[in-house]
Motif scaffolding. Sequence first.
Motif, short mmCIF file in Angstrom:
data_model
loop_
_atom_site.label_atom_id
_atom_site.label_comp_id
_atom_site.label_asym_id
_atom_site.label_seq_id
_atom_site.Cartn_x
_atom_site.Cartn_y
_atom_site.Cartn_z
N LYS A 178 0.82 -1.21 0.00
CA LYS A 178 0.00 0.00 0.00
C LYS A 178 0.86 1.26 0.00
CE LYS A 178 -4.08 -1.83 2.14
NZ LYS A 178 -4.26 -2.48 3.44
N SER A 179 2.02 1.19 0.62
CA SER A 179 2.79 2.44 0.64
C SER A 179 4.26 2.29 0.31
CB SER A 179 2.60 3.16 1.98
OG SER A 179 2.95 2.32 3.03
N ALA A 180 4.76 1.08 0.18
CA ALA A 180 6.18 0.94 -0.14
C ALA A 180 6.40 1.04 -1.65
CB ALA A 180 6.70 -0.40 0.36
N LEU A 181 7.53 1.63 -2.00
CA LEU A 181 7.81 1.84 -3.43
C LEU A 181 9.33 1.95 -3.62
CD1 LEU A 181 6.59 2.80 -6.28
CD2 LEU A 181 7.04 5.11 -5.45
N PHE B 194 15.95 8.21 0.36
CA PHE B 194 15.18 7.45 1.35
C PHE B 194 14.57 8.45 2.32
CE2 PHE B 194 14.16 4.64 4.79
CZ PHE B 194 14.07 3.37 4.27
N PRO B 195 13.37 8.96 2.05
CA PRO B 195 12.83 10.04 2.89
C PRO B 195 12.43 9.57 4.29
CG PRO B 195 11.27 9.45 1.14
CD PRO B 195 12.51 8.66 0.89
N GLY B 196 12.11 8.28 4.44
CA GLY B 196 11.69 7.78 5.76
C GLY B 196 10.18 7.82 5.89
N CYS B 197 9.64 6.85 6.61
CA CYS B 197 8.18 6.70 6.67
C CYS B 197 7.51 7.88 7.37
CB CYS B 197 7.82 5.40 7.37
SG CYS B 197 8.41 5.31 9.06
N GLN B 198 8.19 8.51 8.31
CA GLN B 198 7.53 9.56 9.07
C GLN B 198 7.49 10.88 8.32
OE1 GLN B 198 5.67 8.68 11.21
NE2 GLN B 198 6.53 7.00 12.42
N GLU C 277 23.63 14.26 -10.66
CA GLU C 277 23.95 13.55 -11.91
C GLU C 277 23.70 12.05 -11.74
OE1 GLU C 277 25.58 14.97 -14.74
OE2 GLU C 277 25.06 16.89 -13.81
N GLY C 278 23.44 11.40 -12.81
CA GLY C 278 23.49 9.94 -12.85
C GLY C 278 22.25 9.23 -12.34
N GLY C 279 21.16 9.97 -12.16
CA GLY C 279 19.91 9.30 -11.78
C GLY C 279 19.74 9.19 -10.28
N VAL C 280 18.54 9.56 -9.80
CA VAL C 280 18.23 9.46 -8.37
C VAL C 280 17.02 8.54 -8.22
CG1 VAL C 280 17.63 10.72 -6.27
CG2 VAL C 280 19.00 11.85 -8.04
N GLY C 281 17.20 7.43 -7.54
CA GLY C 281 16.09 6.52 -7.27
C GLY C 281 15.30 6.98 -6.05
N LEU C 282 14.17 6.33 -5.83
CA LEU C 282 13.34 6.68 -4.66
C LEU C 282 12.94 5.40 -3.95
CD1 LEU C 282 11.69 8.90 -3.11
CD2 LEU C 282 9.78 8.35 -4.64
N MET C 283 13.07 5.39 -2.64
CA MET C 283 12.60 4.24 -1.87
C MET C 283 11.71 4.74 -0.75
SD MET C 283 14.68 1.17 0.09
CE MET C 283 15.31 0.21 -1.27
N LEU C 284 10.41 4.42 -0.88
CA LEU C 284 9.45 4.80 0.16
C LEU C 284 9.20 3.58 1.04
CD1 LEU C 284 6.70 6.71 -1.89
CD2 LEU C 284 8.62 7.69 -0.61
N ARG C 285 9.56 3.67 2.28
CA ARG C 285 9.25 2.61 3.25
C ARG C 285 9.85 2.97 4.60
NH1 ARG C 285 10.37 -2.50 1.24
NH2 ARG C 285 10.50 -3.33 3.32
N CYS C 286 9.70 2.05 5.55
CA CYS C 286 10.23 2.28 6.89
C CYS C 286 11.56 1.56 7.02
CB CYS C 286 9.24 1.75 7.92
SG CYS C 286 9.89 1.67 9.59
#
Lengths: 70, 777
Positions: free
Chosen positions: B419-422, B437-441, B462-471
């Motif tokens: 539902k919320s991890a990505l 990694f912004p952090g769940c809070q 540069e070089g691409g920034v990925g995103l990880m949403l989770r705790c």
Amino acid sequence: MNPKEAVPGKVEWLCSKCGLPLEVGKVEVGYLGSMFPVDLYKCPKCGQVFVPVELAEGKMAEVEKLLEDK
Amino acid sequence: MDQEELGKLEASCTQEQPPACAAACPVHVDVRAMAAAIARGDFASAAKIFRKSVPFPGIISRICDHPCQSVCKRGEVGEAVSIRALEKACLDWAKEVSASGFPPSAKDKRVAVVGAGLSGLTAAFELAKKGYSAEVFEKESRLGGSIFRFSREQLPEEVISADLKALEKVGVTIRLSAEAGRDMLIDDLCSDFDAVYLAPGEQLAGELGFGLDAAGRWIIDPLTLGTTNPKVFAGGAVRRPSGNRSPIGSMADGRRAAISIDRFLQKVSLSASRSSEGAFETRLFTSTEGIEPLPATVMSDVSRGYSLEEAVSEAKRCIQCQCLECVKVCEYLNSFKGYPKKYIRQIYNNLSIVMGHRHANKLINSCSLCGLCREVCPENLHMGTVCKDARGIMVEQGRMPPSAHEFPIRDMLFSNSEKSALTRCQPGKSGCNHLFFPGCQLSASAPEHVRKTYGFLCEKLEGGVGLMLRCCGAPAEWSGRTQLFSDSFGNIAAQWEAMERPRLIFACSTCYEIFKTHLPEADIVSLWEVLDRTGLPEGVCENTVPGRSLAIHDACGTRHEKHIHEAVRNILRKLGFAVEELALSGERTECCGYGGLMFFANPELARSVIRKRIAQSDSDYLAYCAMCRDYLASGGKRTWHLLDLLFGAPGEDLANRKGPVYTLRREHRARLKDALLEELWGEEPMEKEKYGRIRLRITDELRETLERRQILDSDIQKVIDFAESSGAKLLNSHTGHLLAHYKPAAVTYWVEYEAAEGQFTVFNAYCHRMEITERAS
Ligand code: SF4
Ligand code: SF4
Ligand code: SF4
């Protein structure tokens, strides 16, 4: 856990399924492996129980805490 | 954590060590307690305390060489406490005290004491008190030895004779004008008596025919005062080079000899556990910071000593030495009314209980694990580590109270659910050098900030920034759920590997710490350092009033990350703010009450932690952790998140907002994921569960109650969904309200509601953990 202590007077809840007024009866409750019988209001036919908020936040919470620390 | 390890930790806390004065006193007069009694005018108790350690108090209070005074901590702030003068005053001003104690049961062993100075008399007194028959041989015609060198003025004869009466009371036999070596031989004493104590003052050792070392000194074991003859012990002035007299040292020798002789006669070890006898240097740490310097109270009549009032005023100068450095700064330690040494014992007992009440569960679960204690402790004791290890053991033993941490754990599982991890690489890029990694809070508290920050990073790096949403898994780690943590973190590590180990950027200091500890091979950096380097987003200064100061609340997770502290301060300065430092900041910062899940195990404590923290400055606070911001704001403090200043809409007063309620926090995470998936990656969001479509109406007042009871909208929706589809509900004949209950997992939820126009109005909701067995009769 006496239901009469928790809810003074008569309860106004009916079992909506069976259409019957609730009556005091023995119900098994348990937590973390301990089981014991208590008096609760319940439907005399289908057994659906009534736990008032005062009971949930009062005596029940107390016993839960006690059993958690045992 | 075994017994030995715990014993070591317990011993490292200095709080129960004696104060410097008592440790330096060879007979360990409890000066601190004595001074406290005098300070409250209770001279009788003071005298009792003094007499307890000193057999001849009148004499000692006048001639003691007081080694206690030179080490007295008060000396660092003014003059040392006049301890000996206080001892005299407590005898002078106490009403007559009755001799206490029961007569001991008589023992059939006899001890000879040679020499009636302070040392010999003390030994005889102590031995007689233990029930031995003690006989003193003195070459002079009076008792007292070298105490007669003091002037009559300093030590009147009445004082001496009053003190020496104590010997009669305990039944010591006295032989005067009996010189050892002349009137009787030591060998004879040895055969007539079961043990002998030689305390002949400065009489030449050789005259007594005893073992000497190469330098001509007696051979005396300093620990036991034993000599080359196992029956014979020796001490007092013979142990000190002449000119180095010490009345209290002699008295201490007498006591030490009495203990040795008792042990010798009882045939037990002479040397076991005697390290606390005699003078030593205490390990007790006592800070004198902030104590006002005070000179000694002046004696108006030196010949008489302190008057009653003067004594009280002098005793009040005693600072009542103790450590409690950690307790002073930690509300948690303070709230359980003890200190680490006690707590560690309680925790150990708690873990060892097989049957019975576990009193320390709350103690163990309330610590924020923030580590401030370790920073201020002279011995670097970290109570957080003790509590965290204890939690792990409780979980392992199956003894962790479910109610303590289940709610935040469910929250973590939600964050990590689909539902919320990505996890995605930057759209349009084949790989990514960075992973945000912004952090769940942060996603829960300010999802817009996540979206904007991610956009900014994609633009700048540069070089691409990925995103990880989770705790990151901190709640599992904090609550001692080791297995859950490693499962969850293993998953993160695998994804990071699959992305070919991008550099990780963190907006939350807890995440930063978790990764630093558990993925040491990763290249990690805080968002603040990145922003400090890349430059700030444009047009942000509209939120700032140049020169206005913000008080920085450092996140406890960054305690040892000076570079992060600096980056945050740099950014603030670039924005035109003046930086205000709170008294406890940087490596000595305090936790906001979220760390270690304190708020869930002990909400009252967390609230008082917050109250205490926000009272430290009138300025707006600046936090750089979403949880710190929301917690401080929950106490009514205007608090900015650093991203509020960078990405808030111009003029928007984000410092004033309360953090979202639990339900909304989850919704924010889920919506953020859905929105980003759609906007950036063009993917369809997941379909909602059926119950998720149930529309609720909840008043603001009830909201607060639900928040306190930790009930989410989704819990309520599940109850209504169940009741409406099964028909299992109660009907109130009076109000027409419905009441239903349902137990989706561990907790049973009750909802009182009413259905109208496709919506459900909720009147109340509550829950319990006890399970009810419902049976048709
Ligand atoms: S700071 Fe705390 S743990 Fe450390 S010695 Fe002092 S009282 Fe004990
Ligand atoms: S201040 Fe008091 S307790 Fe501390 S060393 Fe001096 S007399 Fe002892
Ligand atoms: S809350 Fe922090 S300072 Fe207090 S005992 Fe726990 S780790 Fe130490």
